[in-house]
Design an enzyme around this catalytic site. Structure first.
Site, short mmCIF file in Angstrom:
data_model
loop_
_atom_site.label_atom_id
_atom_site.label_comp_id
_atom_site.label_asym_id
_atom_site.label_seq_id
_atom_site.Cartn_x
_atom_site.Cartn_y
_atom_site.Cartn_z
N ASP A 378 0.96 -1.36 -0.13
CA ASP A 378 -0.06 -0.10 -0.17
C ASP A 378 0.93 1.25 0.05
OD1 ASP A 378 -2.23 1.54 0.17
OD2 ASP A 378 -2.36 1.43 2.38
N GLU A 381 2.65 5.13 -3.80
CA GLU A 381 2.59 6.15 -5.08
C GLU A 381 4.07 6.90 -4.90
OE1 GLU A 381 0.07 5.70 -2.87
OE2 GLU A 381 -0.88 4.69 -4.36
N ASP A 487 -9.14 4.24 -2.32
CA ASP A 487 -10.05 4.43 -1.52
C ASP A 487 -11.45 4.99 -2.30
OD1 ASP A 487 -8.16 3.50 0.08
OD2 ASP A 487 -7.45 5.52 0.90
O1 MIG Z 1 -3.79 6.15 4.82
O2 MIG Z 1 -3.77 0.96 5.62
O3 MIG Z 1 -5.90 2.35 0.39
O4 MIG Z 1 -7.15 0.25 1.75
O5 MIG Z 1 -7.04 0.32 4.45
C1 MIG Z 1 -4.67 5.11 4.59
C2 MIG Z 1 -5.00 1.68 5.82
C3 MIG Z 1 -3.85 3.95 4.29
C4 MIG Z 1 -4.89 3.17 2.22
C5 MIG Z 1 -5.45 1.99 1.61
C6 MIG Z 1 -6.46 1.34 2.44
C7 MIG Z 1 -6.13 0.95 3.84
C8 MIG Z 1 -5.55 2.12 4.51
N1 MIG Z 1 -4.67 2.99 3.54
#
Ligand code: MIG
Length: 768
Positions: A378, A381, A487
């Site tokens: 995650d 980017e 999201d």
């Molecule tokens: O700042 O890990 O897109 O699926 O639950 C949010 C927490 C960070 C973004 C992800 C989301 C995930 C969430 N993350």
């Protein structure tokens, strides 16, 4: 022997090189001696064929205005080459100072698809798109651009009266920030292409169909990974849940006791010790190895989230070894760059370098060693809320303003806007030891990260088929990771929006994509959840996920009435697994999308080109999900095939409907679904998870004359299929008067198929 050919004037040079019969590489550069930096995305060397006749291709015109010609036909026309930010672009930040742009001339009525994970409509005209990976900050609007991922690739479908349709793919092989203006500010007859660079490197891809272009594009950028069978099952996720081991077991048991199939439990950032990656909060998860083992015993797989930011903390093993191995991104002074993410100040690994990727790969030893089945990358980017230097500047600035009594509330708004904007002055180093600015690498950060995460499976879990899931990405990421649309929000618009995003992702080389079912952000209504579950069943990747603090949205969250329908559809997903798995294998081999826009299957039917509220799952099933609240009847368009009317079978009633417009019943327990004429699918019965395969194969078909039903099967979890340990065959069902004859052509019998019994379902006209 292939030879390059070119056009030039005193300043500019355009070089063309045929890669194979349908792929031409075109390099446009200002400085003739300029060397292009290879970012390792394209695998041209893999497909480059030696016996291409250069004579088939030519460049005509001048560098400012040139055409690409093959044989007698003009394939593409480019004009208005300029080495500055084009007039159709929004103004740019100073750091993105150098630009090159060109316009591809197209017919006004041509249609454009692809561009990866983009919001907006299925057909991409009348808008501008930017390629700059970005977390829009927790949620996005249906017009938000850019979002997490960049795939600078589009497919042009051109038609002119009386002549056959033309299909052309255009891929910009550059990881720098780029922009596409699709028949919008650049004019109704143009596609504007611009890159933050001193050159443009384009690949033109010819095909005689959309499918052909996509498959060729994945020859160039790589075939999608083959996920394990369980990754096609029902996957359960919620940020903040399970918050401890007990809750994990409760959740695991609850699916079983409620008779709702489920294969995977996800662990979001709550499992970590203070958000330090590759650690566990030992109070809540005292023995993760034991927990994983227990969940495996209950036939669950476990996927854990990992962020790229490594907490700056003395004594924290990952950080210390990162410093020791010099893996972190640097600032302009050559010091490790520090920025904020969940754990606070973090170092960010410089995945551009091989030794850093090896270091990252090796961090997975423990997790994979004790059986974790998948890694969810995650925030790649990458998200950097603020750089450390920025924070200091902001704080000083604010202090000064407050002291001088010049502080305004708008100053805080400005700070908020700065958050998540990639800080300036971040520096990478490549394998040769050269410094490379982050602006050039940013879009491929997740690409390099997942390359390394994928390798971790090879090294530490060689018996397992890798499962890596990534939020960000670039062209080619399909080789290493599956992706999801980030999201989204729990509303009807977002559910509808997920369809064009997923279809265009499929057309951009990412066949195995899904959206958070039920929506991530905000509170879901019961009816929407049920409609979303119904839709999700027919999309490639199925995962229910939502944000911390939102209402629970498990399939049972809203009482018996909804739970019953939700169960029925999740079970249908499991019944469809033989079909889904066969399609997924095909996607892996060829790059063919799993969920397809109607026009891909019915290119002759003009009406299909703008439809984005229906799609095909493979080539046999048409899905017309209900996307509006309280819609008990839905308008459905059933396409014509090769200009002919065909007979579609209503999945639920068996009723035959001819090509054209229909109003069909869609009460809450019905998602309108249709079987195409002379097509069929392999199905089975449902079980609690993919660990237990049923022993029955069901062949369901809409038989008029003859149906061919391919089926692929293997152990679902290892790499042995690569050594031929798989089953592939085609069932042929042929009408013979009132009877049907069935035969099976086995092409590969390297694995024992799951069935002991075959049931044939060919009833039509409500006789079910
Ligand atoms: O700042 O890990 O897109 O699926 O639950 C949010 C927490 C960070 C973004 C992800 C989301 C995930 C969430 N993350």
């Amino acid at each position: 022997m292939v030879e390059n050919f070119f056009l030039e004037d005193s300043e500019t040079k355009i070089e063309a090189e045929p890669i194979d019969a349908g792929v031409l590489r075109i390099l446009i550069k200002k400085d003739k001696d300029l060397e292009v930096e290879d970012r390792g995305i394209v695998r041209a060397e893999k497909i480059r064929s030696e016996d291409i006749e250069r004579g088939e291709w030519s460049l005509e015109g001048s560098p400012e205005n040139f055409s690409i010609v093959r044989g007698n036909s003009k394939l593409a026309n480019f004009k208005d080459l300029q080495f500055s930010l084009p007039e159709w672009s929004e103004p740019e930040e100073e750091r993105f100072d150098e630009w090159v742009s060109v316009k591809q001339e197209v017919k006004t009525e041509s249609r454009i698809y692809g561009l990866g994970e983009k919001t907006g409509h299925l057909e991409k005209s009348d808008a501008r798109y930017e390629m700059w990976n970005k977390d829009p900050g927790g949620f996005y609007t249906p017009k938000e651009d850019p979002i997490y991922m960049s795939i600078p690739f589009y497919i042009l479908v051109a038609s002119s009266e009386g002549s056959p349709k033309e299909f052309l793919g255009v891929y910009l092989d550059q990881t720098q920030k780029s922009k596409f203006d699709i028949k919008y500010k650049s004019g109704a007859e143009n596609i504007g292409i611009a890159a933050n660079s001193e050159y443009l490197l384009l690949y033109l891809i010819l095909g005689d169909s959309v499918r052909g272009v996509v498959e060729k594009y994945t020859d160039l950028t790589g075939k999608p990974l083959f996920p394990p069978l369980w990754a096609l099952g029902n996957q359960q996720c919620k940020w903040g849940k399970p918050k401890n081991e007990e809750e994990a077991y409760e959740l695991a048991k609850e699916f079983r006791s409620r008779d709702i199939p489920c294969d995977v439990l996800y662990f979001d950032i709550q499992y970590m010790d203070n958000y330090k990656i590759f650690t566990w909060d030992r109070e809540c998860f005292p023995d993760p190895e034991e927990m994983v083992k227990n969940l495996h015993d209950m036939d669950y797989k476990v996927v854990t989230i990992i962020d790229p930011g490594v907490k700056v903390e003395k004594g924290y093993e990952v950080f210390e070894s990162g410093l020791e191995n010099d893996v972190f991104l640097k600032d302009e002074e050559g010091e490790p760059f520090e920025g904020t993410l969940w754990p606070g100040l973090c170092g960010y690994p410089d995945f551009l370098r091989k030794n850093v990727r090896e270091w990252w790969r090796d961090l997975h030893e423990d997790f994979l060693g004790y059986g974790i089945d998948g890694i969810w990358d995650d925030m790649n980017e990458p998200v950097i809320w603020f750089g450390k230097k920025e924070i200091k500047e902001i704080v000083n600035d604010l202090m000064e303003k407050v002291e001088k009594n010049e502080f305004h509330l708008s100053d805080l708004v400005e700070i908020n806007e700065l958050s998540g904007r990639t800080p300036e002055g971040i520096v990478h180093e490549n394998d040769e030891g050269d410094k490379v600015s982050h602006e050039k690498v940013h879009n491929a950060y997740a690409f390099y990260e997942t390359m390394s995460t994928y390798d971790a499976f090879d090294k530490f879990a060689p018996d397992k088929r890798p499962f890596v899931m990534s939020r960000s990405g670039f062209a080619g990421i399909q080789k290493y990771a599956t992706t999801w649309t980030g999201d989204n929000s729990s509303n009807w618009d977002h559910m509808g929006l997920s369809i064009p995003i997923i279809l265009n992702s499929g057309l951009s080389g990412l066949p195995f994509t899904g959206a958070d079912i039920g929506g991530f952000h905000g509170e879901i209504e019961p009816e929407l959840l049920t409609r979303w579950i119904q839709l999700g069943v027919f999309l490639p990747f199925y995962r229910n996920h939502s944000a911390v603090g939102t209402v629970d949205q498990e399939p049972w969250a809203f009482g018996e009435k909804f739970e019953k329908i939700n169960r029925k559809y999740i079970k249908l997903r499991y019944k469809l697994l033989p079909y889904l798995y066969t399609l997924t294998h095909r996607a892996h081999e060829k790059g063919t999308p799993i969920a397809r826009p109607l026009f891909m299957e019915f290119p002759d039917d003009e009406e299909t080109y703008l439809i984005q509220d229906e799609f095909m799952l493979g080539s046999s099933i048409l899905v017309a999900p209900v996307l509006e609240k309280s819609e008990n009847k839905r308008h459905v368009y059933l396409p014509y095939e090769n200009g002919e009317k065909i007979e579609w079978e209503n999945w639920w009633s068996g009723e035959i409907l001819e090509s054209g417009h229909h109003l069909v019943d869609s009460p809450l327990d019905t998602l309108p679904l249709f079987l195409r004429e002379d097509r069929g699918i392999p199905m089975t019965t449902s079980t609690h998870s993919t660990e237990e395969m049923p022993d029955k194969l069901i062949l369901r078909g809409n038989l008029k004359d003859k149906i061919t039903i391919p089926i692929y099967y293997d152990d679902g979890k290892s790499e042995k299929y690569k050594e031929g340990e798989y089953f592939y065959g085609e069932f042929i069902i042929q009408r013979d008067g009132e009877k049907a004859e069935i035969s099976l052509n086995v092409e590969n019998d390297g694995y024992e198929p799951f069935w002991e019994e075959i049931e044939i379902q060919l009833e039509r006209e409500g006789k079910k």
